[in-house]
Structures are given as C-alpha cells and as structure tokens.
Design a protein around this motif. Structure first.
Motif, mmCIF file in Angstrom:
data_model
loop_
_atom_site.group_PDB
_atom_site.id
_atom_site.type_symbol
_atom_site.label_atom_id
_atom_site.label_comp_id
_atom_site.label_asym_id
_atom_site.label_seq_id
_atom_site.Cartn_x
_atom_site.Cartn_y
_atom_site.Cartn_z
ATOM 1 N N ALA A 92 0.841 -1.202 0.000
ATOM 2 C CA ALA A 92 0.000 0.000 0.000
ATOM 3 C C ALA A 92 0.876 1.253 0.000
ATOM 4 N N TRP A 97 1.508 4.224 -3.018
ATOM 5 C CA TRP A 97 1.355 5.646 -2.693
ATOM 6 C C TRP A 97 2.659 6.410 -2.954
ATOM 7 N N LEU A 129 -4.620 2.783 -6.495
ATOM 8 C CA LEU A 129 -4.914 3.481 -5.239
ATOM 9 C C LEU A 129 -6.424 3.561 -5.016
ATOM 10 N N ILE A 145 -7.024 3.784 -1.151
ATOM 11 C CA ILE A 145 -5.861 4.441 -0.554
ATOM 12 C C ILE A 145 -5.898 5.908 -0.975
ATOM 13 N N PHE A 179 -2.895 -4.499 4.671
ATOM 14 C CA PHE A 179 -3.479 -3.173 4.652
ATOM 15 C C PHE A 179 -5.007 -3.283 4.727
ATOM 16 N N SER A 186 -8.305 -0.674 4.512
ATOM 17 C CA SER A 186 -8.728 0.716 4.237
ATOM 18 C C SER A 186 -9.798 1.154 5.241
#
Length: 322
Positions: free
Chosen positions: A21, A25, A72, A77, A320, A322
């Motif tokens: 993740a 980014w 993303l 993300i 990860f 969200s």
C-alpha cells in the motif's frame, strides 16, 4: 439469491500488504514531484533535443501515475497531492544552462531508480501488484539508462576518475565500475557455493530443480563478469571449492529455511546491482549488462515468490485495511 463465494485463492490475491500500500502511494507521489520538477525546469531548457527527451520522460511518468492512481482507487488508498498541469517560469529563462538542468534531472531519475529496489524487496503478498510494480520498475531503469546515454552524448555528464588499465588502454572504464563488477563477481562466487551446499541438503525434488536452474544463471553471469574484468587486467576474487560433499543426513536444514535464504540471496544480489546501475556512467556496455542482470533476476524473484506461496513458505505479512 445468494452470491457465489469467490475462491479462497482469489480472495488472497485481492489482499494488499501494508508495505505494498505504501509503495503504491510513494511511487505515485514521487512521480508527481518529478513531473512538477521537469515541467518547471523545462522552461529553462534551450536544446531542442533535450526538450523532446524531457517531454518523453514526463509522458512516461504521467502514464505510470495513471496506472498507479487506478490501483490506489481500487484499494481505497488516499492519493498524494497531484502534479500541476501548467508550470510557467517567471523571470530570466537564461539563468540555467542545459548542462546544469540535465544534472538536476539526473538526480531525480536516480532517486526514482533507487526506490525500485525497495519495491523489489518488499512486494510479496499480492502477485498482480508486484507484477505491475516490477513492470514500472523495469521501465524506470530503462528510462534512466537512455537518459544517461543522451546526456553522455551531449557532453553534459561529469566524468569520474578512470581506471588505468595496463592491459586494455583503448576501452574506458571508471574506478567505481571496476569496484562494482568485482563485488558482483565476488557475490556470485559466494552465491554459487551456498546454492550448491543447499542443493546437497534439499529434500523436495522440485525445489532441487529450481536451485539447479539458479546455478545455471549464476554460472552464465559469472563467466560474463570474469571476462570483462580480465579484459581490463583486474585480479578476480578468490573462488570457493567447486565440489560440495553430500551430507549423510538431510536434517540439518529444512527446505523452507533454505528457500528463505535463497530468496534473501537473490534480493541482495539485485540490491547490489541496483547500487551499481545508478553509478555506472562511463562504460555503456557494462551498464547494459547490469541492467540485463537486474531484469532477469526480477523475473526469477517473481517466480520464486509464486513457488514459495504454493509450498506455503512465504510468511503472512501485515495486511493493509482501508
């Protein structure tokens, strides 16, 4: 009606590690930064060829950004602050000469390349994301390689200390290039020795074949590196014994342990090459060779990770959410 449950393997591949993740980014953020930087510095460029090169670099980075933005969004993300569409310089555009601008861009591209090797090291959970990031990493390295060739042809690259070869005075090579080649060869001698030792301890036949395939790659790369170093009259590193005694029992190391050691060794080798490819600037042929090594080993790492998942040897990393 009840929805049909998706296969467990599909659910696993839709998962994302915390590091994956972040890499998505960070890779997006860095592209935004460099796009802005090139857009700004483009206002100060004068050479038409240079302007075209920068335009093509920005186009590639923007294409990457779109691919990354899509991922993303898919994984919910928050994206970094996007690049500005139009950046105009106010004032004297003669302040910078193209040679100086070229050095700024070189530093940006070196940073992008350096981040590629963190991607190679850390993306193990999601196969689709790893393959996307590997694809982008290869294009980053290729882009840097072409840019370095361009500014070399323009005479804008500062020349490091050269290695004075007593054997081959015609071909040019830098002192650090000799050092990197010697270190890569020494690493392969050690890797070959360890792999042969592991083969003698492996129980799983499929895994043994995988290790033997790795030996073949190492042998080929070793021969190439030896040939180049000997061409310049450089002493080769000390080698290890060619044969390994077969142990009476294979209970010393588990196959899983050997697998993890193998994966770490390959990643370490690519990391060494990553440092080298950022610093090799004089001999284009050598830089091309190291780039080929990196690409080959990235494919090996990808396949080894997939193999390790089938065997259950890849650890469950933090995921990860969200």
């Amino acid at each position: 009606m009840f929805r049909k449950k998706r296969p467990k393997t599909h659910r696993k591949q839709s998962q994302l590690s915390t590091e994956e993740a972040f890499r998505l980014w960070e890779k997006t953020r860095l592209r935004y930064v460099v796009i802005n930087h090139i857009s700004l510095l483009g206002n100060f460029t004068h050479d038409v060829d240079f302007q075209l090169v920068l335009k093509n670099i920005n186009k590639t980075l923007q294409e990457h950004a779109k691919m990354l933005e899509k991922e993303l969004k898919k994984y919910s993300i928050n994206s970094p602050e996007p690049s500005k569409k139009d950046i105009e310089a106010i004032g004297n555009t003669e302040v910078l000469v193209d040679k100086h601008t070229a050095q700024f861009i070189l530093n940006d591209l070196q940073l992008i390349v350096s981040k590629c090797f963190l991607t190679i090291r850390d993306t193990v959970l999601n196969d689709a994301i790893r393959e996307l990031l590997y694809k982008i990493a290869k294009q980053d390295i290729e882009m840097y390689h072409k840019y370095l060739n361009f500014i070399t042809e323009k005479g804008w690259l500062q020349e490091p200390p050269l290695y004075k070869s007593l054997k081959n005075a015609e071909k040019r090579i830098a002192t650090n290039e000799v050092w990197h080649l010697w270190g890569l060869l020494d690493n392969r001698y050690l890797s070959k020795h360890k792999t042969k030792y592991y083969i003698s301890n492996v129980i799983d036949k499929d895994f043994q074949i995988l290790l033997e395939t790795g030996i073949n790659i190492l042998e080929k790369q070793t021969t190439t590196l030896e040939k180049i170093l000997l061409t310049f009259g450089v002493n080769l590193p000390e080698q290890y014994a060619k044969s390994i005694a077969t142990p009476e029992t294979k209970e010393r190391f588990s196959d899983e342990y050997i697998f993890k050691e193998l994966l770490i060794s390959i990643i370490d080798a690519v990391t060494l090459e990553g440092v080298a490819v950022q610093e090799l600037s004089i001999n284009q042929e050598i830089r091309e060779m190291i780039k080929a090594f990196i690409f080959e080993e990235m494919d090996v790492i990808n396949n080894v990770i997939k193999y390790g998942k089938v065997k259950g040897w890849i650890p469950l990393v933090p995921q990860f959410r969200s």
